[in-house]
Design an enzyme around this catalytic site. Structure first.
Site, short mmCIF file in Angstrom:
data_model
loop_
_atom_site.label_atom_id
_atom_site.label_comp_id
_atom_site.label_asym_id
_atom_site.label_seq_id
_atom_site.Cartn_x
_atom_site.Cartn_y
_atom_site.Cartn_z
N THR A 136 -26.85 -23.07 97.64
CA THR A 136 -27.08 -22.32 96.39
C THR A 136 -28.02 -21.15 96.66
OG1 THR A 136 -28.17 -22.29 94.21
CG2 THR A 136 -28.89 -24.00 95.67
N ASP A 138 -30.10 -20.31 94.63
CA ASP A 138 -31.35 -20.66 93.93
C ASP A 138 -32.35 -21.41 94.80
OD1 ASP A 138 -30.04 -19.55 91.83
OD2 ASP A 138 -29.74 -21.40 90.70
O1 F6P Z 1 -25.38 -21.26 91.21
C1 F6P Z 1 -26.58 -21.18 90.51
C2 F6P Z 1 -26.60 -19.95 89.69
O2 F6P Z 1 -26.56 -18.89 90.56
C3 F6P Z 1 -27.79 -19.84 88.73
O3 F6P Z 1 -28.87 -19.13 89.21
C4 F6P Z 1 -27.18 -19.17 87.52
O4 F6P Z 1 -27.88 -19.50 86.37
C5 F6P Z 1 -25.80 -19.72 87.52
O5 F6P Z 1 -25.47 -19.91 88.86
C6 F6P Z 1 -24.76 -18.88 86.82
O6 F6P Z 1 -23.49 -19.30 87.21
P1 F6P Z 1 -22.11 -19.20 86.45
O7 F6P Z 1 -22.23 -18.13 85.44
O8 F6P Z 1 -21.15 -18.88 87.55
O9 F6P Z 1 -21.80 -20.53 85.86
#
Ligand code: F6P
Length: 345
Positions: A136, A138
Site C-alpha cells: 500500500t 499508505d
Molecule cells: O489504498 C489506500 C488508499 O490509497 C488510501 O490512502 C485512500 O484513502 C484510498 O486508497 C482510496 O482508494 P479508492 O478510491 O481506490 O477506493
C-alpha cells in the site's frame, strides 16, 4: 508415479499501488524456476475466486512486467466476509473454498493492504493455505515496518511539493497539498519532510487551525514570503469529522484567519499510478521470493514482513483488522520539530 506439482494461486486486492507486478513476478518466477511449482493468477482480487476467473501465469506472462505500474491481475475492493454476504443466497466464503479446491490449489498468495490481510486471515481459518504480502502507498499495514508502493508514492508527492514550492514562491502564496493517507499519515510525514513542508498535518496529531495560522504568519510567511502545508486526507475537523476535501477546508480556514492568499492541490490518484521506484521493485521482488520460499516450507497462515531490516513472517491472525499508525513521539516528528516544522499543535 509422477509427483503432482505444487499449485500456487496469486491475487492482488484493495487499492492498487506501484510494485504489484514486481511482487507477482517475484512469487511466480521463484515458484516456477526455483521450486518447480505451477502458478495461476486470480483476476480482480477476491472477486476472481468467487467468480472462478483464473489466468495462467508462466515464465512468458511474468516477463517484462517488473517496471509496470498497476496490476496485470486487476484488483477490487470485494470483502467476501462482510455480514450481508451471508444473508444472500450465495455464501461467498464457501464458494471461494469450493473454487480453491476445484482449481487444485495448494496455496493462495494474497497481495494487499490491511483489508486484504484481514480477509486472508479469515480464509486461512476457513481451511485454505494462505500467505499474505503487504502492499500500500499508505505504509500502514500492521506487522511490517514497510510496504511496497510507499517509496514510489513518496517520490511522486515530493516531486509535486518541489513544483508547488516554485510557484508558491513566485506568487508569495501559501500552498496546501493533500496527499493520501486515511488513517495513517506516513505519506504526508515523509513527503512533507522530503519536500521541506512548513506545516505537516497528519491524522495522528490533533491540530489547532489557529496555531497553524499563527505559525504561518509569524514564523514562515514573514521569513520566506511563501509556505507549503502538507495535509493527509484523513485529518479531521475540530468536531472530529473527516472532510472529503481536506486541502480545500484547511486552505480556506488559513485564508480566513490570516488574509494571506492560499491555493490548494489534491494529488489524488496520480500518487498511486505509474512505474514503481527501484526501491519498491527490490522490496516487492524480495517479498515475492520469500513468499515462494514459505510455500515450499509449507508455512501457511502468515504474512511476509520486514522487521528491523530483516524479511520474516508474522501470523495473519495478528495482522488482520489493525492499522499501523504513526507514534506521535516518532523520531522523525521530533527532528522535524527541532527545525521548527509545525504539526499544528
Ligand atoms: O489504498 C489506500 C488508499 O490509497 C488510501 O490512502 C485512500 O484513502 C484510498 O486508497 C482510496 O482508494 P479508492 O478510491 O481506490 O477506493
Amino acid at each position: 508415479m509422477k509427483k503432482k506439482k505444487t499449485r500456487v494461486g496469486i491475487l492482488t486486492a484493495g487499492g492498487d499501488c506501484p510494485g504489484l507486478n514486481a511482487a507477482i513476478r517475484g512469487v511466480g518466477k521463484t515458484a516456477i524456476l526455483h521450486y518447480g511449482m505451477e502458478v495461476v493468477g486470480i483476476s480482480s482480487g477476491f472477486l476472481g475466486l468467487i467468480n472462478n476467473e483464473v489466468v495462467n501465469l508462466d515464465e512468458q506472462t511474468l516477463s517484462g512486467i517488473l517496471s509496470q505500474g498497476g496490476t496485470i491481475l486487476g484488483t477490487s475492493r470485494e470483502k467476501p466476509f462482510k455480514e450481508d454476504n451471508f444473508s444472500q443466497s450465495i455464501n461467498k466464503p464457501k464458494l471461494m473454498k469450493k473454487h480453491y479446491d476445484e482449481l487444485g490449489l495448494d496455496c493462495l498468495v494474497c497481495i494487499g493492504g490491511n483489508g486484504t490481510q484481514k480477509t486472508a486471515a479469515l480464509l486461512s481459518e476457513n481451511g485454505m493455505n494462505i500467505i499474505g504480502i503487504p502492499k500500500t502507498i499508505d505504509n500502514d499495514v500492521w506487522g511490517t515496518d514497510i510496504t511496497f508502493g510507499f517509496d514510489s508514492a513518496v517520490n511522486i508527492a515530493t516531486d509535486a511539493i518541489d513544483r508547488l514550492y516554485t510557484t508558491a514562491n513566485s506568487h508569495k502564496r501559501i500552498m496546501v497539498i493533500e496527499v493520501m493517507g486515511n488513517n495513517a499519515g506516513w505519506l504526508a510525514l515523509y513527503s512533507g519532510i522530503a519536500g521541506g513542508g512548513d506545516v505537516i498535518l497528519i491524522p495522528e496529531i490533533d491540530y489547532d487551525i489557529n496555531v497553524v495560522a499563527d505559525y504561518l504568519v509569524k514564523n514562515t510567511y514573514k521569513k520566506k514570503h511563501s509556505s507549503i502545508v502538507v495535509v493527509a486526507e484523513g485529518i479531521k475537523t475540530p468536531e472530529g469529522k473527516k472532510k472529503k476535501n481536506a486541502a480545500s477546508y484547511i486552505s480556506k480556514k488559513i485564508n480566513e484567519i490570516t488574509g494571506i492568499e492560499t491555493r490548494e492541490t489534491i494529488l489524488g490518484y496520480i500518487q498511486r499510478g505509474g512505474s514503481p521506484s527501484p526501491m519498491d521493485r527490490v522490496l516487492a521482488t524480495q517479498y515475492g521470493a520469500f513468499a515462494a520460499q514459505l510455500i515450499d516450507e509449507k508455512k501457511f497462515g502468515v504474512m511476509v514482513a520486514m522487521k528491523k531490516g530483516k524479511i520474516e513472517s508474522v501470523p495473519l491472525i495478528e495482522v488482520g483488522g489493525k492499522t499501523r499508525i504513526i507514534d506521535i513521539n516518532h523520531s522523525l516528528i521530533k527532528k522535524a520539530r527541532y527545525m521548527e516544522t509545525s504539526f499544528g499543535n
